[in-house]
Design an enzyme around this catalytic site. Structure first.
Site, PDB file in Angstrom:
ATOM      1  N   ASN A 157      -6.903   5.876  15.261  1.00  0.00           N
ATOM      2  CA  ASN A 157      -8.173   5.355  16.775  1.00  0.00           C
ATOM      3  C   ASN A 157      -8.806   6.958  16.287  1.00  0.00           C
ATOM      4  OD1 ASN A 157      -7.847   2.388  16.401  1.00  0.00           O
ATOM      5  ND2 ASN A 157      -7.938   2.827  18.419  1.00  0.00           N
ATOM      6  N   GLU A 158      -8.428   7.703  16.509  1.00  0.00           N
ATOM      7  CA  GLU A 158      -8.742   9.374  16.678  1.00  0.00           C
ATOM      8  C   GLU A 158      -9.120   9.837  15.565  1.00  0.00           C
ATOM      9  OE1 GLU A 158      -5.306   8.773  17.721  1.00  0.00           O
ATOM     10  OE2 GLU A 158      -5.479   8.609  19.810  1.00  0.00           O
ATOM     11  N   GLU A 210     -11.340  -2.213   4.928  1.00  0.00           N
ATOM     12  CA  GLU A 210      -9.995  -2.580   5.967  1.00  0.00           C
ATOM     13  C   GLU A 210     -10.419  -2.919   7.288  1.00  0.00           C
ATOM     14  OE1 GLU A 210      -5.474  -0.863   6.945  1.00  0.00           O
ATOM     15  OE2 GLU A 210      -7.067   0.311   5.636  1.00  0.00           O
ATOM     16  N   GLN A 224       0.696  -1.161  -0.140  1.00  0.00           N
ATOM     17  CA  GLN A 224       0.115  -0.370   0.598  1.00  0.00           C
ATOM     18  C   GLN A 224       0.729   1.675  -0.147  1.00  0.00           C
ATOM     19  OE1 GLN A 224      -1.864   0.924   3.753  1.00  0.00           O
ATOM     20  NE2 GLN A 224      -3.693   1.174   2.782  1.00  0.00           N
TER      21      GLN A 224
END
Lengths: 367, 399
Positions: free
Chosen positions: B385-386, B244, B126
């Protein structure tokens, strides 16, 4: 004064790059730096004046260790001067003290404390390594794990069982074992946080009876007190390292731009850094409390309880501040390229050393 | 959605178990059990066996080689795979670029790329993040300038996982500087053998070169490697990120790890004559993790049920990413706590296939701190995660 002297030393000799070069060297610490430690008098700090030391105050050790923590010093100060030297100072006879402590303080003698065993977890009374008297010798058999500085120390200060069962409080003795003795098998390694250590097997090692430090079978109390001082030391080291993590994170948040602005302007992140600051301050306070109690006249149990309080609370701060520092840095925080990841590893290592957070929380409750 | 499996589903479970028992290579299983890092060959060999069975890509549409399984069957399959430690296919080809190709690619591209991904003939990586574009991915600067039948690509990609093995890379590149940042991005497939590409390893704090920086200097890419329309890449990438995230909860793996942790704790001496498994503090921590995994599992099942009635995986999948990674990281902490002092030796050689010395620490204790360090990445990658919480705030809560 101590603080000033360490800060100057770090400025001159202990940048992040200096430290990386030291880690990459075969012995994993700097002999030049160690000589400077001696020259600057730092190796005398743990010892009382009557033993030729600087005074042996825990509050002084705290100051020294905090600065070591900020720079991630890997030289074996705690194993040699606090653990090994601490046992000699606490239990040794005049002859042993004069033979070992002066050499240690002058930087000529490296020691290591070998106190932990497989299956013993953090219990210092769990001693299966046996020492059997044969004529003028003890014959030692057993294995010790995670002996800090165990790879290079000339002298191993080892807890052995001279009587009783594996977990009895009595029957534990301390022997000074020359690491070059026949039957000492060392498996050397580096720890995840960059310190040198060893797993050491003793295969019928003959040790002169004169190398018994203290009274036979009665070493546990002194051993616990010495390990408590070492615990206070690494807790103070963590306070310094956590401060460095906070400071680096705040700096990074002011310079790292995403979404067109410094990430430090986001209130969600600001509050997390404020929480980190609170953790750092509470950790600092409780370590100071423990150091002051160690320097006072309260009884041994109360001192132990204070040290466990400190280690437990610092452990909690380590989890929080360590993880947040990495998270707020993002990917760069988990690379070897930046000091943040190394500080994170060191404080995490400290969390486990001499008993982790749960262990010390339970010990606090029991004392 | 039922809490109990039907007889047909139980039969399917049995079929999967038998297949894994017979076909999952014993040497790879031994590596997984002994925490030995898997090599490219291990992944490829296993994926080819799945391919031969027709089970390589359960999530793909059947016309391209998917299995046509129900959500419950997919769930059973993932759970049985985790139970034996069978690695999931490397995500970059199978789960990340393939959905973009079969959703937005042209017929020629589907024919050219999908069969080799399905058969694990080609390893993909990626090219999204850049040194100055992490959470703010849309600010990416790697440029692709049209020159005849080619794009000329210049720039730097980072946090490129396992690119050292890759044959191809899918990249987000900037094709228009004059518009809003999200509207000037295109989705480009690039052969890693093209002149001008350089891959430099980045060492993580566990000592492994798991990620890379990839440099592009005047790399000429044929225009037929553009997916969909020019400047529509951000839309495609967002779909990919949602895929994802649905795969990121990791429930089966967390369940298996907790089960193993329990049995390890029951066999780890506490130093006082008992074992750590009897310690109420440690029991409480394991129980809390198990309860969290249960809540996550049923959140995932609810999301799957929604997908099976025709809804695309939505912003709710952010929950799976946040909670899935956090609970996995908490389990890492518990393994490290259980290992105690033997979590501290840095002896990675011990976990290589040809290690012949005396092992330090029992039951992989010396891998636990390294796993803890390494897996801090989980709350950072795949949209930190933010960022997931930003998505919840904007797309779900309307804030």
């Amino acid at each position: 004064m101590l603080q000033d002297s360490v800060q100057k030393f770090v400025q001159r000799h202990y940048s992040f790059d200096d430290r990386n070069a030291i880690l990459a060297s075969p012995i994993g610490y700097s002999e030049e730096c160690w000589a400077l430690f001696a020259e600057l008098g730092w190796l005398t700090v743990p010892f009382a004046e009557e033993d030729g030391g600087f005074g042996g105050l825990a509050t002084d050790l705290m100051v020294l260790m905090e600065e070591f923590g900020k720079a991630m010093v890997v030289e074996p100060f705690v194993p040699t001067a606090v653990l090994g030297g601490g046992i000699v100072a606490a239990l040794g006879n005049a002859e042993q003290k004069s033979a070992m402590l002066a050499a240690l303080m002058e930087g000529r003698l490296q020691l290591a404390g070998a106190f932990y065993e497989t299956g013993g977890r953090y219990n210092l009374a769990n001693v299966a390594t046996s020492a059997t008297r044969e004529g003028e010798d003890y014959v030692v058999s057993g294995e010790k794990i995670l002996v800090l500085n165990g790879a290079h120390a000339a002298g191993l200060v080892v807890s052995v069982r001279t009587s009783g069962d594996q977990r009895d409080a009595t029957g534990i003795s301390i022997l000074h074992i020359d690491s070059a003795s026949a039957g000492v098998k060392r498996q050397e390694y580096t720890t995840v946080d960059g310190h040198k250590a060893a797993q050491i097997r003793f295969e019928n090692v003959r040790v002169p009876a004169a190398n018994l430090i203290g009274e036979e079978g009665a070493a546990l109390n002194a051993l616990e007190q010495v390990v408590d001082r070492a615990t206070l030391c690494v807790s103070a080291e963590a306070v310094g390292a956590l401060d460095a993590l906070l400071q680096k994170t705040v700096e990074y948040s002011k310079t790292r731009k995403q979404f067109g602005t410094a990430i430090g302007t986001f209130q969600a992140l600001q509050h997390r850094m404020a929480d980190m600051f609170i953790e750092c301050q509470l950790a600092r306070s409780i370590v100071m409390m423990a150091a002051m109690k160690l320097d006072s006249d309260i009884d041994a149990d109360e001192k132990a309880k204070a040290v466990s309080a400190a280690k437990s609370r610092v452990g909690k701060a380590i989890r929080k501040v360590g993880q947040e520092a990495v998270q707020l840095h993002g990917g760069i925080g988990i690379t070897n390229e930046l000091d943040v990841g190394h500080l994170f590893k060191r404080v995490t290592g400290i969390e486990t050393l001499f008993g982790n957070t749960d262990y010390h929380t339970a010990r606090f409750a029991q004392k | 959605m039922n809490a109990e499996f039907t007889p047909q589903e139980l039969q399917f479970q049995e079929d999967v178990r038998q297949f894994l028992e017979a076909e999952f290579p014993k040497d790879i299983r031994a590596k997984v059990d002994n925490r030995i890092r898997l090599e490219k060959d291990d992944y490829v060999r296993w994926q080819k066996l799945l391919y031969q069975k027709g089970w390589a890509a359960p999530n793909w549409p059947e016309e391209h080689g998917g299995t046509g399984w129900s959500a419950v069957q997919k769930y059973i399959f993932a759970e049985e795979m985790a139970r034996v430690g069978a690695p999931e296919p490397v995500a970059f080809g199978m789960k990340m670029v393939a959905p973009v190709i079969y959703t937005y690619g042209n017929e020629e591209q589907k024919k050219r790329f999908l069969p080799d991904i399905l058969a694990s003939n080609v390893w993909w990586c990626q090219g999204y993040s850049e040194p100055n574009s992490g959470s703010d991915l849309a600010s990416l600067k790697t440029s692709a300038v049209r020159d005849g039948d080619h794009y000329v690509v210049n720039g730097t990609k980072t946090w490129n996982t396992l690119g050292q093995y890759a044959d191809w890379i899918f990249c987000l590149v900037r094709t228009d500087n004059s518009v809003k940042k999200q509207e000037g991005i295109s989705f480009l497939l690039i052969d890693m053998k093209t002149p001008g590409i350089k891959v430099n390893p980045i060492y993580l704090i566990d000592g492994t070169p798991e990620v890379n920086e990839v440099y592009f200097e005047d790399v000429r890419v044929p225009v037929e490697n553009l997916i969909g329309e020019e400047n529509q890449g951000w839309t495609y990438a967002k779909v990919l990120l949602t895929h994802e995230r649905t795969n990121i909860a990791g429930v089966p793996r967390s369940k298996v790890r907790l089960e193993k942790l329990r049995s390890l704790a029951a066999n780890t001496a506490d130093g006082n004559g008992g074992n750590v498994g009897d310690d109420p503090i440690f029991q409480k921590k394991i129980a809390e993790a198990e309860i969290q995994v249960l809540a996550l599992e049923y959140t995932e099942l609810r999301a799957l049920a929604a997908v099976s009635v025709g809804k695309a995986p939505g912003p709710e999948s952010s929950i799976l990413k946040v909670v899935g990674t956090e609970v996995a990281q908490f389990i890492d902490e518990l393994y490290m706590e259980l290992a105690g002092l033997q979590s501290l030796p840095f002896v990675p050689d011990q976990f290589s296939a040809d290690f012949a010395g005396v092992e330090i620490g029992e039951n992989g204790a010396a891998a636990t701190a390294l796993n803890y360090f390494n897996n801090r990445k989980a709350s950072i990658y795949g949209g930190s995660n933010e960022i997931q919480k930003n998505i919840i705030c904007k797309a779900v809560l309307g804030l």
